[in-house]
Design a protein around this motif. Structure first.
Motif, mmCIF file in Angstrom:
data_model
loop_
_atom_site.group_PDB
_atom_site.id
_atom_site.type_symbol
_atom_site.label_atom_id
_atom_site.label_comp_id
_atom_site.label_asym_id
_atom_site.label_seq_id
_atom_site.Cartn_x
_atom_site.Cartn_y
_atom_site.Cartn_z
ATOM 1 N N GLU A 169 -113.437 38.859 -36.489
ATOM 2 C CA GLU A 169 -112.785 39.015 -35.364
ATOM 3 C C GLU A 169 -111.557 38.365 -34.731
ATOM 4 N N SER A 177 -109.778 41.347 -33.187
ATOM 5 C CA SER A 177 -108.591 41.112 -31.793
ATOM 6 C C SER A 177 -107.969 40.675 -31.706
ATOM 7 N N THR A 212 -111.486 46.728 -31.255
ATOM 8 C CA THR A 212 -112.550 46.013 -29.969
ATOM 9 C C THR A 212 -114.246 46.106 -31.171
ATOM 10 N N PHE A 215 -116.210 42.720 -32.658
ATOM 11 C CA PHE A 215 -117.175 42.535 -32.457
ATOM 12 C C PHE A 215 -118.137 42.436 -33.468
ATOM 13 N N ARG A 216 -118.054 43.658 -33.748
ATOM 14 C CA ARG A 216 -118.775 43.795 -35.820
ATOM 15 C C ARG A 216 -119.119 42.846 -36.797
ATOM 16 N N SER A 243 -118.106 39.353 -35.496
ATOM 17 C CA SER A 243 -118.640 38.160 -34.313
ATOM 18 C C SER A 243 -120.118 37.924 -34.465
ATOM 19 N N ARG A 299 -121.371 35.684 -31.706
ATOM 20 C CA ARG A 299 -121.464 36.044 -30.166
ATOM 21 C C ARG A 299 -123.380 36.933 -30.283
ATOM 22 N N LYS A 355 -122.900 40.099 -28.139
ATOM 23 C CA LYS A 355 -121.890 41.313 -28.597
ATOM 24 C C LYS A 355 -122.562 42.994 -28.729
ATOM 25 N N TYR A 399 -121.757 44.082 -25.319
ATOM 26 C CA TYR A 399 -120.587 44.356 -25.598
ATOM 27 C C TYR A 399 -120.330 46.221 -26.203
ATOM 28 N N ILE A 400 -120.964 46.113 -26.915
ATOM 29 C CA ILE A 400 -120.470 47.176 -28.105
ATOM 30 C C ILE A 400 -120.600 48.033 -27.096
ATOM 31 N N ILE A 419 -113.903 39.274 -22.435
ATOM 32 C CA ILE A 419 -114.180 38.848 -22.739
ATOM 33 C C ILE A 419 -113.651 38.243 -24.555
#
Length: 358
Positions: A174, A178, A197, A201-202, A204, A206, A209, A212-213, A235
């Motif tokens: 990530e 990022s 981005t 996320f993928r 990540s 978190r 996620k 956010y996607i 983010i």
């Protein structure tokens, strides 16, 4: 003599400090350490032996150099970065490639911590080019160099370095994606910012996620670029700080640095008007113009001509065919305004530029 690891500044990776402490015969930890965006946060990942990083071992530096490194770190621990730098520079030319890379890595960190990102980058580039440090150390240096490229506004360099780090470590992260996304955002390539981005996320961990996607995908379909940018910084607020730091640096550079003026590369002499040549009239025309970022004269205007109106057309037509190396400021081509040239028409030197009458 034991060394004591205290809470240090954001540019000193804990794994690197541990290596320094080992050189100084033992280390006692007196506080936790939290890495910042300038560090290789994935440096503690499991190393794959099939990857370049997995086949790279670390070595001990020579006794002479280890003493200087220890003294440098002691100075750093006291908060005297300049002294720490000077102790390393006092070593002069270091012959052993591994030692040289190790010392250059320290210097890169120290200069970056001082805020001298140009020198920090220069030393870290030497480390990456040497390509001799242990796997985790080399990967961490690549990530720090990529982050400093971002601060310096070298976004293409940052993209290349993040990709090189992932290839070297065989680890998709990530952090890297990022950073690449932020670089593309800074280059106003929002399509690549979006795709990187989503990839970040993928990778990540978190828990939110997927949310956010979904939000990113909706904004992309709506072509709401401003909202996409704002969501990215929501983010990843650390990149907002890098953006502000980079903008301040560029603004200061623009204010302090004098532009390199345009240089004339191709000069076309004007034709002598047939009627003026026949009547043996001589004269001069002074013109003003700008040079655009492609090196082309534009906005050509006659300031003064004697005799008036006789040579104006040919003077303007000749200048329009000239070609310049554009003006540069902070390494970027910029338009140059307010240039002037005086073109004089003399029969004795212009016969070959007189068009033949039909």
């Amino acid at each position: 003599m034991p060394c004591f690891r205290k809470k240090t500044s954001v540019l000193m990776p804990s794994i690197w400090m541990s290596l320094l402490c080992i050189l100084m015969v033992g280390c006692k930890s007196t506080g936790s350490y939290k890495p910042s965006y300038t560090e290789a946060v994935d440096s503690h990942q499991q190393v794959n032996s099939q990857c370049p990083s997995g086949n790279r071992r670390s070595y001990a530096v020579s006794e002479r150099n280890s003493k200087a490194i220890g003294a440098s770190f002691e100075a750093y621990a006291r908060g005297s970065i300049d002294e720490a730098i000077n102790k390393l520079l006092a070593l002069g030319e270091v012959e052993r490639q591994y030692d040289k890379a190790y010392i250059n890595r320290m210097l890169g960190h120290f200069y970056a911590e001082k805020g001298d990102f140009i020198k920090g980058v220069a030393y870290l580039e030497k480390v990456v080019d040497a390509n001799v440090l242990g796997g985790q150390d080399h990967a961490a240096t690549q990530t720090l160099l990529a982050n400093l490229y971002l601060v310096n506004g070298d976004y293409l360099g940052a993209i290349r370095q993040y990709k090189a780090q992932m290839q070297f470590s065989c680890h998709q992260s990530e952090t890297a994606y990022s950073g690449i996304a932020f670089a593309y955002l800074s280059l106003a390539d929002l399509d690549k910012m979006y795709s990187n981005t989503i990839t970040a996320f993928r990778y990540s961990s978190r828990p939110d996620k997927d949310e956010y996607i979904s939000r990113f995908e909706v904004l992309k379909k709506q072509s709401d670029n401003e909202a996409l940018e704002n969501l990215f910084f929501t983010i990843y607020p650390k990149y907002k700080g890098i953006q502000e730091k980079s903008q301040k640096k560029i603004a200061k550079s623009d204010a302090d640095e004098k532009p390199v003026p345009p240089m004339l590369l191709v000069r076309i002499e004007p034709f002598y008007p047939l009627t003026a040549a026949r009547d043996e009239i001589e004269g001069c025309v002074e013109v003003s113009f700008s040079v655009n970022i492609s090196g082309k004269p534009i906005n050509i205007q006659v300031i003064e001509s004697k005799p008036e109106g006789v040579f104006d057309f040919e003077a303007v037509r000749a200048v329009a065919k000239w070609h310049y190396r554009p003006q540069y400021k902070s390494g970027v081509p910029v338009q140059a305004d307010g240039l002037t040239e005086k073109l004089c028409f003399k029969l004795s030197i212009s016969k070959k530029h007189v068009p033949e009458s039909s």
